[in-house]
Design a protein around this motif. Structure first.
Motif: not given
Length: 511
Positions: A344-354
């Motif tokens: 979920d790129t809209n959640d701050i926790v996973t926004s930078d996870v590729a």
């Protein structure tokens, strides 16, 4: 007649002069009286503080200095940076105006080869080189009265939608006089790494790289796996593949959540790291293959079956199989390489996870009628199916797993955020004291006495759950080299990004 024309001309001149004087007076008055007043006419209210940020700013008790470093002259030809910088500066001005004098803002233009540029570099800011060879600085440094320091090295386009969050988080971090405390409950050798306790006793300890990151950022307090209360100094509790927890310990965690404590929990139907992190690649002493949190997960609004493992044909990692002379690669469907499209790129926790490399993961589903909101953070693809954990323990070969693959044609949730009011998993206090196994020493109990029982959470819960513990295993996400006697990490996946972002997010208030 001529006198009338002269008087009219004089009248017009006098009126123009008076209007000019009035215009200047109104402008001077408005500059003085309405300097802090702003009207936000942008489509998404980009320059209006959210209620959460306003609350964070209003709670500052000690002065904070924000230094905004911006190479304004060098950025003249870069319209995108210039526009973004105006957004940043306006937001910082708004925050300063709402801080009741507790935030001091300095805007610094670090010219090339100047003391300001040296200061920017010494504070850890990163410059962006231009085609002409000049360096543009565009970052923020915050300091408090007790030598605390936090920074945003460079305001990148990718983080613009999180601009207010990043600045608010910085301010909240600086408003704390001491480093936040991370409580850890685990049966993994996080602080000793591969080889476990025996290697540590021989002085050969190599802690997991993620633990090194945690230790650098937070004050760590390990809790024994039997306790009656979570210490009040703990800001966030990380539960990472624990042994089976007894009822008093589960009750202590339950009441920590009831009182507004935030939790990051990693449970696993089949822990690969427990099976290989002991001496010579053997299981860790006292290892547990499975972990669960009993009644807690259901009370938080999530179902979890520790007997099910997700296999995914579309996300399968490529692994080497066969003998050395005939080595080949095959898809291993129970080891997943999760791409950005499945977070979920809209959640701050996973926004930078590729990318996340995971091994033998479980899955979660929301409890029907739960009071919490179930928000998936990491999911499988639709080309996935469930395997029984006993079958996986038997060591099936990659080709065996693929041969009868039968996709469920739906996504399985591997990690999720749970938010909202929570009801206790217990109907009343649990008075039974933890009991040590026969022949073992009595468990260390928390010095904090168990507070009175609470049936409902006093604040909305903020919990993140992840159905995998191999996220901590170095071999799944990092390559390490030795340089001048120091370990140097080369990440090949974003596991540390996830863990650190999750804890950073949970360390903050709900605001």
């Amino acid at each position: 007649m001529q006198n009338q024309q002269i008087s009219r001309s004089a009248y017009r001149i006098i009126m123009l002069v008076l209007l000019a004087v009035l215009f200047l007076a109104v402008n001077m008055f408005s500059n003085v009286m309405f300097r802090s007043a702003r009207v936000d006419l942008t489509e998404n209210s980009l320059y209006t503080l959210s209620e959460g940020t306003a609350e964070v700013v209003s709670q500052i008790e000690e002065p904070i200095t924000l230094r905004f470093f911006y190479s304004e002259e060098l950025a003249t030809d870069y319209g995108r940076i210039r526009t973004y910088a105006g957004h940043v500066r306006d937001l910082l001005e708004e925050i300063r105006a709402r801080s009741n004098g507790m935030i001091r803002l300095e805007v610094i233009e670090p010219e090339p080869f100047s003391e300001d540029e040296d200061l920017a570099m010494s504070l850890g800011l990163k410059g962006a080189p231009t085609q002409s060879g000049d360096i543009i600085y565009f970052g923020l440094v915050g300091t408090n009265s007790v030598d605390g320091l936090d920074s945003i090295p460079f305001f990148t386009d990718e983080r613009e939608q999180y601009l207010e969050y990043d600045i608010a988080r910085m301010i909240q971090n600086l408003s704390r006089p001491e480093r936040p405390v991370l409580g850890i409950v685990t049966n993994l050798p996080l602080d000793t790494g591969a080889g476990g306790l025996m290697s540590a006793m021989r002085g050969e300890s190599l802690p997991f790289m993620i633990y090194e990151e945690l230790r650098n950022r937070f004050e760590i307090e390990f809790l024994e796996q039997q306790f009656q209360a979570v210490p009040t100094r703990v800001d966030v509790l990380m539960i990472a593949h624990p042994r089976p927890l007894d009822m008093p310990t589960l009750y202590a965690i339950d009441q920590f959540v009831m009182r507004g404590g935030h939790v990051l929990a990693f449970v696993d139907p089949h822990s690969e790291v427990s099976l290989t992190a002991g001496p010579n690649g053997d299981p860790v002493r006292g290892y547990t293959e499975q972990s669960d949190l009993g009644p807690l997960l259901e009370s938080w609004g999530v179902n979890y079956d520790p007997t099910e493992i997700v296999g995914d044909r579309a996300l399968a990692q490529r692994v080497r199989t066969g003998l050395d002379a005939r080595r080949q690669e095959s898809d291993y469907v129970i080891w997943l390489a999760v791409p950005r499209e499945n977070v979920d790129t809209n959640d701050i926790v996973t926004s930078d996870v590729a990318r996340l490399n995971l091994g033998t993961v479980g899955h979660f589903t929301p409890v029907e009628g739960a009071t919490t909101v179930f928000s998936p953070l990491v999911t499988s693809s639709e080309d996935a199916q469930l395997y029984d954990v006993e079958y996986v323990k038997g060591g099936p070969k990659p080709d065996d797993l693929l041969r009868n693959f039968d996709p469920a044609e739906k996504r399985f949730t591997i990690a999720a955020r749970l938010s909202g009011p929570v009801t206790s998993a217990f109907e009343g206090p649990v008075d039974e004291a933890p009991v040590a196994p026969e022949g073992a020493q009595s468990p260390r109990k928390s010095q904090d006495k168990a507070p009175p029982y609470m049936a409902q959470s006093e604040k909305d819960a903020n919990i993140i759950v992840f159905a995998d513990s191999d996220i901590f295993d170095d071999r799944f996400w990092v390559r390490t080299d030795s340089y001048l006697g120091e370990r140097v990490a080369q990440p090949i996946a974003d596991k540390a990004v996830f863990v650190m972002s999750a804890i950073d997010n949970l360390m903050g208030s709900n605001e």
